[in-house]
Design a protein around this motif. Structure first.
Motif, PDB file in Angstrom:
ATOM      1  N   LEU A  98       0.829  -1.202   0.000  1.00 26.89           N
ATOM      2  CA  LEU A  98       0.000   0.000   0.000  1.00 26.89           C
ATOM      3  C   LEU A  98       0.869   1.260   0.000  1.00 26.89           C
ATOM      4  N   LEU A  99       1.844   1.294   0.886  1.00 22.97           N
ATOM      5  CA  LEU A  99       2.683   2.485   1.007  1.00 22.97           C
ATOM      6  C   LEU A  99       3.484   2.746  -0.263  1.00 22.97           C
ATOM      7  N   SER A 100       3.808   1.696  -0.987  1.00 29.81           N
ATOM      8  CA  SER A 100       4.576   1.871  -2.226  1.00 29.81           C
ATOM      9  C   SER A 100       3.791   2.629  -3.291  1.00 29.81           C
ATOM     10  N   SER A 101       2.477   2.712  -3.112  1.00 33.44           N
ATOM     11  CA  SER A 101       1.628   3.400  -4.098  1.00 33.44           C
ATOM     12  C   SER A 101       1.338   4.850  -3.717  1.00 33.44           C
ATOM     13  N   LEU A 102       1.861   5.280  -2.584  1.00 37.92           N
ATOM     14  CA  LEU A 102       1.561   6.626  -2.085  1.00 37.92           C
ATOM     15  C   LEU A 102       2.747   7.573  -2.272  1.00 37.92           C
ATOM     16  N   PRO A 103       2.461   8.874  -2.418  1.00 40.38           N
ATOM     17  CA  PRO A 103       1.153   9.503  -2.587  1.00 40.38           C
ATOM     18  C   PRO A 103       0.482   9.056  -3.886  1.00 40.38           C
ATOM     19  N   LEU A 104      -0.832   9.047  -3.871  1.00 38.01           N
ATOM     20  CA  LEU A 104      -1.582   8.719  -5.082  1.00 38.01           C
ATOM     21  C   LEU A 104      -1.234   9.715  -6.180  1.00 38.01           C
ATOM     22  N   ARG A 105      -1.251   9.244  -7.406  1.00 42.13           N
ATOM     23  CA  ARG A 105      -0.803  10.085  -8.516  1.00 42.13           C
ATOM     24  C   ARG A 105      -1.910  10.618  -9.414  1.00 42.13           C
ATOM     25  N   MET A 106      -3.038   9.904  -9.491  1.00 41.34           N
ATOM     26  CA  MET A 106      -4.019  10.267 -10.515  1.00 41.34           C
ATOM     27  C   MET A 106      -5.437  10.484  -9.991  1.00 41.34           C
ATOM     28  N   ASP A 107      -5.849   9.679  -9.037  1.00 37.84           N
ATOM     29  CA  ASP A 107      -7.260   9.661  -8.639  1.00 37.84           C
ATOM     30  C   ASP A 107      -7.462  10.349  -7.288  1.00 37.84           C
ATOM     31  N   GLU A 108      -7.797  11.613  -7.351  1.00 41.42           N
ATOM     32  CA  GLU A 108      -7.966  12.424  -6.143  1.00 41.42           C
ATOM     33  C   GLU A 108      -9.071  11.889  -5.236  1.00 41.42           C
ATOM     34  N   GLN A 109     -10.085  11.286  -5.835  1.00 35.92           N
ATOM     35  CA  GLN A 109     -11.232  10.821  -5.055  1.00 35.92           C
ATOM     36  C   GLN A 109     -10.859   9.704  -4.083  1.00 35.92           C
ATOM     37  N   GLU A 110      -9.779   8.992  -4.364  1.00 36.49           N
ATOM     38  CA  GLU A 110      -9.404   7.866  -3.507  1.00 36.49           C
ATOM     39  C   GLU A 110      -8.559   8.288  -2.308  1.00 36.49           C
ATOM     40  N   ASN A 111      -8.095   9.535  -2.294  1.00 37.12           N
ATOM     41  CA  ASN A 111      -7.194   9.995  -1.245  1.00 37.12           C
ATOM     42  C   ASN A 111      -7.779   9.833   0.160  1.00 37.12           C
ATOM     43  N   LYS A 112      -9.018  10.226   0.303  1.00 39.99           N
ATOM     44  CA  LYS A 112      -9.637  10.243   1.627  1.00 39.99           C
ATOM     45  C   LYS A 112      -9.664   8.857   2.249  1.00 39.99           C
ATOM     46  N   ILE A 113     -10.087   7.853   1.479  1.00 45.57           N
ATOM     47  CA  ILE A 113     -10.220   6.502   2.031  1.00 45.57           C
ATOM     48  C   ILE A 113      -8.852   5.896   2.325  1.00 45.57           C
ATOM     49  N   VAL A 114      -7.869   6.192   1.466  1.00 48.30           N
ATOM     50  CA  VAL A 114      -6.528   5.641   1.671  1.00 48.30           C
ATOM     51  C   VAL A 114      -5.917   6.172   2.969  1.00 48.30           C
ATOM     52  N   TYR A 115      -5.960   7.485   3.152  1.00 48.69           N
ATOM     53  CA  TYR A 115      -5.361   8.044   4.364  1.00 48.69           C
ATOM     54  C   TYR A 115      -6.185   7.748   5.607  1.00 48.69           C
ATOM     55  N   ARG A 116      -7.466   7.524   5.410  1.00 48.82           N
ATOM     56  CA  ARG A 116      -8.296   7.141   6.554  1.00 48.82           C
ATOM     57  C   ARG A 116      -7.806   5.825   7.151  1.00 48.82           C
ATOM     58  N   SER A 117      -7.401   4.891   6.290  1.00 50.02           N
ATOM     59  CA  SER A 117      -6.882   3.614   6.802  1.00 50.02           C
ATOM     60  C   SER A 117      -5.560   3.827   7.546  1.00 50.02           C
ATOM     61  N   ILE A 118      -4.744   4.743   7.048  1.00 46.19           N
ATOM     62  CA  ILE A 118      -3.476   5.051   7.725  1.00 46.19           C
ATOM     63  C   ILE A 118      -3.744   5.696   9.085  1.00 46.19           C
ATOM     64  N   PHE A 119      -4.681   6.640   9.116  1.00 47.39           N
ATOM     65  CA  PHE A 119      -5.027   7.301  10.383  1.00 47.39           C
ATOM     66  C   PHE A 119      -5.488   6.275  11.414  1.00 47.39           C
ATOM     67  N   MET A 120      -6.321   5.322  10.968  1.00 53.61           N
ATOM     68  CA  MET A 120      -6.844   4.320  11.884  1.00 53.61           C
ATOM     69  C   MET A 120      -5.710   3.476  12.469  1.00 53.61           C
ATOM     70  N   LEU A 121      -4.799   3.029  11.603  1.00 55.00           N
ATOM     71  CA  LEU A 121      -3.690   2.200  12.076  1.00 55.00           C
ATOM     72  C   LEU A 121      -2.763   2.976  13.010  1.00 55.00           C
ATOM     73  N   TRP A 122      -2.581   4.262  12.724  1.00 51.93           N
ATOM     74  CA  TRP A 122      -1.747   5.076  13.614  1.00 51.93           C
ATOM     75  C   TRP A 122      -2.415   5.248  14.974  1.00 51.93           C
ATOM     76  N   LYS A 123      -3.706   5.494  14.968  1.00 50.41           N
ATOM     77  CA  LYS A 123      -4.445   5.646  16.225  1.00 50.41           C
ATOM     78  C   LYS A 123      -4.340   4.375  17.058  1.00 50.41           C
ATOM     79  N   GLN A 124      -4.348   3.229  16.385  1.00 51.95           N
ATOM     80  CA  GLN A 124      -4.238   1.947  17.083  1.00 51.95           C
ATOM     81  C   GLN A 124      -2.795   1.609  17.439  1.00 51.95           C
TER      82      GLN A 124
END
Length: 208
Positions: A111-137
């Motif tokens: 997953l991290l190898s694909s970040l930052p996203l390059r083309m699809d702005e709409q997917e940014n929110k869901i991708v970073y949301r998963s990162i935020f969740m894992l960091w919180k945990q």
């Protein structure tokens, strides 16, 4: 979790296994993954995989879904970038649904190898949301990838990849500051893995 399913949920799983259209979609994705280029139909199919990741009743199919998604992260042409972005979103939805059902030490580097996203702005929110969740945990798999994550955050905040919304930019600044605070004793070492531009972004964030 899988162990806590009741009889009704187990029945749902059996029904999904018998669902021919679902199985056909998965087979089609796996076949299309071997081609050099992607079309809209293929993109829609792998978005379907991501949508499946939103439902706990698909847990038993996660290994198959991961196999379907893995080839999406291999970029051979510029046109593949949007597919990789959507693959990252699908994987992130699976993480949000049931992180304990995934081999995160193997999944997160992909997953991290694909970040930052390059083309699809709409997917940014869901991708970073998963990162935020894992960091919180304070997920151990994510903590082992802090140098990579810090680099990604500095790149994203520096304008690499798709444009950030003001809200997401604020959240990424907050995450970067939180990481810097937690890793204060190792920050100098972590900064050495960044290039000059990324170190400049990190310094600005810390001073905010």
């Amino acid at each position: 979790s899988v162990e806590s399913r009741g009889p009704g949920q187990e029945r749902d799983v059996r029904n999904i296994r018998r669902n021919s259209s679902y199985c056909a979609s998965v087979r089609s994705i796996r076949e299309n993954n071997s081609t050099a280029h992607w079309n809209t139909k293929t993109q829609n199919q792998q978005v379907l995989v991501g949508a499946c990741g939103n439902h706990n009743r698909i847990l038993t199919h996660f290994p198959t879904l991961l196999k379907c998604l893995r080839p999406l992260f291999v970029v051979k042409h510029k046109d593949d970038l949007v597919v990789r972005d959507n693959g990252a979103s699908a994987l992130s939805r699976m993480i949000l649904t049931a992180p304990s059902a995934l081999p995160l030490p193997e999944v997160l580097p992909v997953l991290l190898s694909s970040l930052p996203l390059r083309m699809d702005e709409q997917e940014n929110k869901i991708v970073y949301r998963s990162i935020f969740m894992l960091w919180k945990q304070q997920n151990p798999a994510l903590l082992k990838n802090i140098p990579t994550l810090l680099k990604i955050l500095c790149q994203a905040l520096g304008g690499v990849g798709v444009k950030l919304t003001p809200t997401l930019q604020r959240d990424l600044v907050g995450l970067t500051k939180s990481i810097a605070e937690k890793a204060k004793s190792q920050l100098n070492v972590l900064a050495k893995s960044l290039d000059a531009s990324e170190r400049g972004i990190l310094q600005k964030v810390i001073q905010l």
